[in-house]
Design an enzyme around this catalytic site. Structure first.
Site, PDB file in Angstrom:
ATOM      1  N   GLU A  46       4.200  -4.065  -0.285  1.00  0.00           N
ATOM      2  CA  GLU A  46       4.844  -2.770  -0.524  1.00  0.00           C
ATOM      3  C   GLU A  46       5.405  -2.666  -1.943  1.00  0.00           C
ATOM      4  O   GLU A  46       6.146  -3.530  -2.392  1.00  0.00           O
ATOM      5  CB  GLU A  46       5.970  -2.556   0.498  1.00  0.00           C
ATOM      6  N   LYS A 139       4.206   6.937   1.684  1.00  0.00           N
ATOM      7  CA  LYS A 139       5.070   6.613   2.822  1.00  0.00           C
ATOM      8  C   LYS A 139       5.724   7.886   3.360  1.00  0.00           C
ATOM      9  O   LYS A 139       6.359   8.640   2.632  1.00  0.00           O
ATOM     10  CB  LYS A 139       6.143   5.608   2.396  1.00  0.00           C
ATOM     11  N   CYS A 173       5.571  -0.503   5.865  1.00  0.00           N
ATOM     12  CA  CYS A 173       6.864  -0.920   6.408  1.00  0.00           C
ATOM     13  C   CYS A 173       7.182  -0.230   7.741  1.00  0.00           C
ATOM     14  O   CYS A 173       6.404  -0.324   8.681  1.00  0.00           O
ATOM     15  CB  CYS A 173       7.940  -0.663   5.351  1.00  0.00           C
TER      16      CYS A 173
END
Length: 327
Positions: A46, A139, A173
């Site tokens: 990430e 994201k 995540c």
């Protein structure tokens, strides 16, 4: 038709923190090393470029209102974030084409014009062997204090792509705890899923293993290495971190998980490494005999999921079925 075998690699390393130029050079070298060992798909964690903003978690004054040092850190992060497309994506594209690999890279993405102008996004880029960006996922929901840094993403990248090593997709995540996000990618027919984390600790291991079992796919759980010495000099650090700059904040934990939820490569912590393994993709079909959440174990007569894929705010009503992008 998917291939029988695929060789994959996870690069577990620290970037040159908050230094885009040097981090890019390090990434290019690491990609070359992984490709030399036969990797067809090479994955980073990430926001590897130019590093995950762990100061949100470890510097007690980072979240203070109107705090000038935090503003300075954010400005430095923005200056060292990439444009998509831009110089860095061109460099990665050229290398991917030269090495005939697919590269998946977590980045801090800067937007300077058009929708989202001024925003930073936590993005996952998929660059194929022809040197082109095949998928660009932002994201969807930055978690907790991350909202101070990144904007909310959109559904544009919620799909899978075709590669020489099978269909490939990814989430970032805590998106792995968003049930509809998982289901949309399961319906996209992924063979290999990239789970990009800052560090793959116990709960992240559980989420990655659950994803593999639920999706009947291989999961590449990718984490970073980061030390206390990487924390921004502008911000105050707790004494134990200030006095021990080599203490690890992000410990890696990268692992490769099979479609039965068991480890193909056990988690590796506390060191830089490149995890490489040849995968038997026929295992996917064997495991789908008992569970296939987008097939025989799905009830589309009861449940219906729609995805708004447009990146433009003016087209929010657009819906497209979650099928794989074909290249």
């Amino acid at each position: 038709m998917r291939p029988r075998k695929a060789t994959v690699a996870i690069v577990q390393a620290s970037p040159v923190y908050m230094n885009l130029e040097q981090s890019t050079e390090k990434a290019l070298d690491l990609v070359t090393q992984a490709a030399a060992q036969g990797a067809q798909i090479i994955v980073f964690g990430e926001t590897w470029l130019p590093g995950y903003p762990a100061w949100l978690d470890y510097c007690p004054d980072a979240a203070l209102w109107n705090h000038e040092p935090t503003k300075q850190v954010f400005a430095r992060l923005r200056e060292n974030s990439i444009l998509v497309p831009g110089r860095e994506t061109t460099l990665f594209g050229r290398l991917a084409q030269e090495l005939a690999i697919t590269l998946v890279m977590g980045v801090n993405e800067r937007v300077d014009s058009g929708p989202g102008n001024g925003t930073l996004y936590n993005s996952l880029l998929f660059i194929g062997p022809l040197g082109k960006i095949l998928n660009h996922h932002r994201k969807l929901m930055p978690t907790y204090t991350e909202r101070m840094v990144w904007g909310q993403g959109d559904g544009h990248g919620m799909t899978s792509i075709e590669s020489a090593a099978g269909r490939l997709s990814g989430l970032i995540c805590w998106e792995h705890w968003m049930p509809l996000s998982r289901h949309v990618l399961h319906e996209a027919g992924e063979d290999i899923h990239v789970a990009a984390w800052p560090s793959v600790h116990e709960m992240h291991q559980l989420a990655s293993r659950h994803y593999a079992f639920e999706g009947r796919c291989f999961v590449l759980a990718a984490g970073l290495i980061m030390t206390a010495g990487d924390l921004p000099i502008e911000l105050n650090k707790p004494g134990e971190l200030a006095n021990n700059p080599q203490q690890l904040l992000l410990r890696g934990g990268s692992a490769i998980i099979g479609p039965d939820g068991h480890y193909v490569v056990e988690p590796v912590f506390d060191r830089e490494t490149i995890l490489i393994r040849e995968l038997d993709l026929q295992m996917i079909d064997r495991e789908r005999m008992t569970l296939d959440v987008s097939g025989h174990y799905h009830r589309p007569d009861i449940f219906d999921v729609r995805v708004r894929r447009s990146r433009s705010p003016k087209k929010r009503n657009q819906t497209i079925s979650p099928v794989a992008k074909r290249v």
